[in-house]
Scaffold this motif. Structure first.
Motif, PDB file in Angstrom:
ATOM      1  N   MET B 181      41.240  36.201  36.453  1.00 45.77           N
ATOM      2  CA  MET B 181      41.488  36.538  35.231  1.00 45.77           C
ATOM      3  C   MET B 181      40.289  36.834  34.418  1.00 45.77           C
ATOM      4  N   LYS B 182      40.493  37.759  33.081  1.00 48.02           N
ATOM      5  CA  LYS B 182      39.340  37.906  32.144  1.00 48.02           C
ATOM      6  C   LYS B 182      39.092  36.664  31.557  1.00 48.02           C
ATOM      7  N   THR B 183      40.041  36.101  31.013  1.00 47.40           N
ATOM      8  CA  THR B 183      40.010  34.931  29.912  1.00 47.40           C
ATOM      9  C   THR B 183      40.655  33.851  30.653  1.00 47.40           C
ATOM     10  N   PRO B 184      40.289  33.152  31.740  1.00 49.13           N
ATOM     11  CA  PRO B 184      41.023  31.861  32.304  1.00 49.13           C
ATOM     12  C   PRO B 184      40.804  30.708  31.473  1.00 49.13           C
ATOM     13  N   ALA B 185      41.782  29.881  31.649  1.00 49.06           N
ATOM     14  CA  ALA B 185      41.931  28.665  30.690  1.00 49.06           C
ATOM     15  C   ALA B 185      41.288  27.631  31.164  1.00 49.06           C
ATOM     16  N   ASN B 186      40.807  27.616  32.713  1.00 48.50           N
ATOM     17  CA  ASN B 186      40.243  26.787  33.379  1.00 48.50           C
ATOM     18  C   ASN B 186      38.752  27.121  33.254  1.00 48.50           C
ATOM     19  N   PRO B 187      37.936  25.740  32.997  1.00 46.57           N
ATOM     20  CA  PRO B 187      36.408  26.262  33.171  1.00 46.57           C
ATOM     21  C   PRO B 187      36.200  26.391  34.719  1.00 46.57           C
ATOM     22  N   ASN B 188      36.874  25.690  35.545  1.00 48.39           N
ATOM     23  CA  ASN B 188      36.505  26.123  36.944  1.00 48.39           C
ATOM     24  C   ASN B 188      36.329  27.435  37.460  1.00 48.39           C
ATOM     25  N   GLU B 206      25.914  43.916  46.819  1.00 46.46           N
ATOM     26  CA  GLU B 206      26.231  44.212  45.558  1.00 46.46           C
ATOM     27  C   GLU B 206      27.647  43.214  45.049  1.00 46.46           C
ATOM     28  N   PRO B 207      27.443  42.423  44.106  1.00 43.07           N
ATOM     29  CA  PRO B 207      28.906  41.837  43.606  1.00 43.07           C
ATOM     30  C   PRO B 207      29.653  42.759  42.959  1.00 43.07           C
ATOM     31  N   HIS B 208      30.776  42.627  43.108  1.00 41.79           N
ATOM     32  CA  HIS B 208      31.842  43.460  42.319  1.00 41.79           C
ATOM     33  C   HIS B 208      32.983  42.647  41.681  1.00 41.79           C
ATOM     34  N   VAL B 209      33.138  42.337  40.426  1.00 44.63           N
ATOM     35  CA  VAL B 209      34.087  41.643  39.959  1.00 44.63           C
ATOM     36  C   VAL B 209      35.114  42.494  39.014  1.00 44.63           C
ATOM     37  N   ILE B 210      36.578  41.976  39.369  1.00 46.05           N
ATOM     38  CA  ILE B 210      37.523  42.603  38.897  1.00 46.05           C
ATOM     39  C   ILE B 210      38.308  41.775  37.979  1.00 46.05           C
ATOM     40  N   SER B 211      38.135  41.756  36.591  1.00 46.98           N
ATOM     41  CA  SER B 211      38.693  41.079  35.748  1.00 46.98           C
ATOM     42  C   SER B 211      40.065  41.447  35.161  1.00 46.98           C
TER      43      SER B 211
END
Lengths: 333, 333
Positions: B181-188, B206-211
DNA sequence: ACAAATAATTTACGCGCGTAAAGATTTAGC
DNA sequence: GCTAAATCTTTACGCGCGTAAATTATTTGT
């Protein structure tokens, strides 16, 4: 409270009255008190308050198993309604154990609750404990009924649930077998089986019940293991299975996956599976689970309202209210 | 208690002492009291007891969302440990709302709890309220850490979780994209993303993040909708996806089903999906979800024991304990 | 503006128990 | 059998508030 009343320029009995019911004092007084609360951050001692009050504002909410999302969801709903009405709800889960349920009722007794919303374990519930409890505390029974205890029962119409979805399944394909636990904890399960039998006879089909072994509350695992057995022994003769509840259905879906059976209503599918309850995860199974949805809102609203009415003095005879379910047609059947 | 003491032939202060701590009276006296309790079915008034006691036996257990089976499960576990130690646990769910969490802490304050086990909302938690609360009540923070508040933190080692499963995924097939999630509630969630980035670099990929967009606690639906988008836009370039948590993964599995993508590690599968947490339902998805399991037992035991030690006077400096996760290799990846 | 109705204040007691202090009794140690 | 320690009893007070009764102040209706 003595000090707080002094610095607020109001007498202590009036302050006490305010905390009992803010509406019971004149508007101008209320505003002064509330301004003082804001200013001095005062709040009365709950223990001292409840010690002398004949009626506390506590409401107990007891469900058989809090880790079951169905109960978690309805508990959350009820909790909110209590808060909105100015009550202090406290949540309890019986962990599926009769002894624990009795303990909860016992300790609840010493909390002098204004009322209790109880979803009993069902078969395991200790009748004597519950009966004694209901005499002492206004208790509303929900989800599954135990005789005619408490002030009323509110739940879903399990006969309608099952006959409705059985009807749908018969109209859209082969008539369903019924997949259930042999010794279900919940009395609703018996109603659903009975409703299935009746519905099938009405439609002129031969009913076919598959009862699987297993106790406890791990319904998914029970459904999965029972599913393996049933598949191996070829018990799903018609290619359509109606499960007694969604959690069993979720386990059965897993079993089908593990056995390589394609589930769904497409031409290339080997089996159709339907559940009952509209469990929060039913929408996310693969394929999404066709099921019958409880009217969560209606049940929790009726339950809460009935309890509040009883607490506030409106005595009415014991009654039973059951809400109809709504068919959710998804891809599994 | 006066009457009870009289008919039991024991003085009231001794009876009072017994209820404070049954071990504090002579064995013979204890037996006489217990026999009398059995006979007269007496139990002290909780409100009057707690009014004067500086320390109650109440323990509050607060989690962000009780309808999330992960928290329901750990809450249940903690509850049992409290009971076993003679405390009276009370469960609270913050419903995912910071205001609600603050309300719970506020009302908990007036319950004079001996201690509190708190899994904070995380990002949404009101620091000021929490700080003030921690000063008044021994508070153990678990699951997700908020600065160095309370007596200690106990949780899982999120870095290890993600690096461990990333390692596994890289060894057994294409390296994973990271789905979150782009804006997760949880700091973990932030730790996990960071750990993914580090692990991928270490392996020379190469890392690849999908938010994906979306707020609230309906993670499955967020994962499903985000999954649809990602599939349509061809974002899953490597054919392996590591999700930030199991609930997102469950939603993504549904999206893949709906898009006709076959998930799993077989030759005929289009995509591998893994999660993190070992959510109670992860075992029952189709295919069963490969994930990293929290050590529920270790976390809850350490959390409870640390709190009890603090309550009973063993003051120790603030500490942070994180338990490693265990890789569960199932069919989804 | 005045009587009636409503609300707030003053005074006082009690709820059910915790707990402190001093004295009486029981137990443990030798 | 003796003393010291441990335990129990007696006595007494207080916690923070609910609540009743009598009195006084304020608001309402006309």
């Amino acid at each position: 409270m003595e000090e707080f009343a002094a610095v607020s320029g109001i007498s202590r009995p009036t302050v006490s009255k305010y905390f009992h019911d803010p509406e019971s004092v004149r508007t101008s007084t209320r505003e002064r008190i509330e301004a003082a609360i804001e200013k001095y951050d005062y709040r009365p001692n709950i223990y001292a308050m409840n010690q002398n009050r004949k009626l506390t504002k506590n409401v107990g909410i007891v469900v058989p198993y809090l880790a079951d999302p169905f109960f978690a969801e309805i508990a959350r709903n009820l909790e909110q309604r209590c808060i909105d009405e100015g009550y202090r709800p406290t949540l309890y889960g019986s962990h599926g154990e009769p002894a624990h349920e009795s303990d909860i009722l016992d300790s609840l007794l010493s909390l002098k609750p204004a009322g209790v919303l109880l979803a009993p374990l069902g078969r395991g519930t200790d009748r004597r404990v519950l009966e004694r409890f209901c005499k002492a505390v206004p208790t509303l029974i929900f989800d599954s009924n135990v005789e005619e205890f408490g002030i009323a029962f509110v739940g879903s119409d399990n006969y309608q649930f099952t006959s409705h979805i059985t009807d749908y399944l018969c109209r859209t394909g082969e008539p369903p077998s019924f997949f259930e636990m042999k010794t279900p904890a919940n009395p609703n399960a018996h109603r659903r089986r009975q409703s299935y039998l009746t519905a099938m006879e009405d439609f002129g089909y031969e009913p076919h019940v598959i009862s699987v072994e297993g106790g406890g509350w791990e319904f998914e695992e029970i459904g999965r293991l029972g599913g393996h057995n049933a598949i191996e022994q070829g018990l799903f003769t018609t290619g359509t299975v109606l499960c007694s509840n969604d959690r069993l259905a979720i386990g059965l879906l897993t079993a089908c996956y593990e056995k390589g059976l394609r589930v769904g209503r497409g031409e290339d599918c080997a089996i159709r599976i339907a559940g009952q309850d509209n469990h929060p995860y039913a929408r996310f199974t693969c394929p999404p689970l066709t099921t019958v949805a409880h009217d969560y809102d209606a049940v929790s609203k009726e339950a809460a309202d009935t309890l509040f009415a009883a607490i506030e003095g409106t005595l009415s005879p014991w009654s039973s209210t059951r809400f109809e379910g709504k068919l959710l047609m998804r891809d599994s059947a």
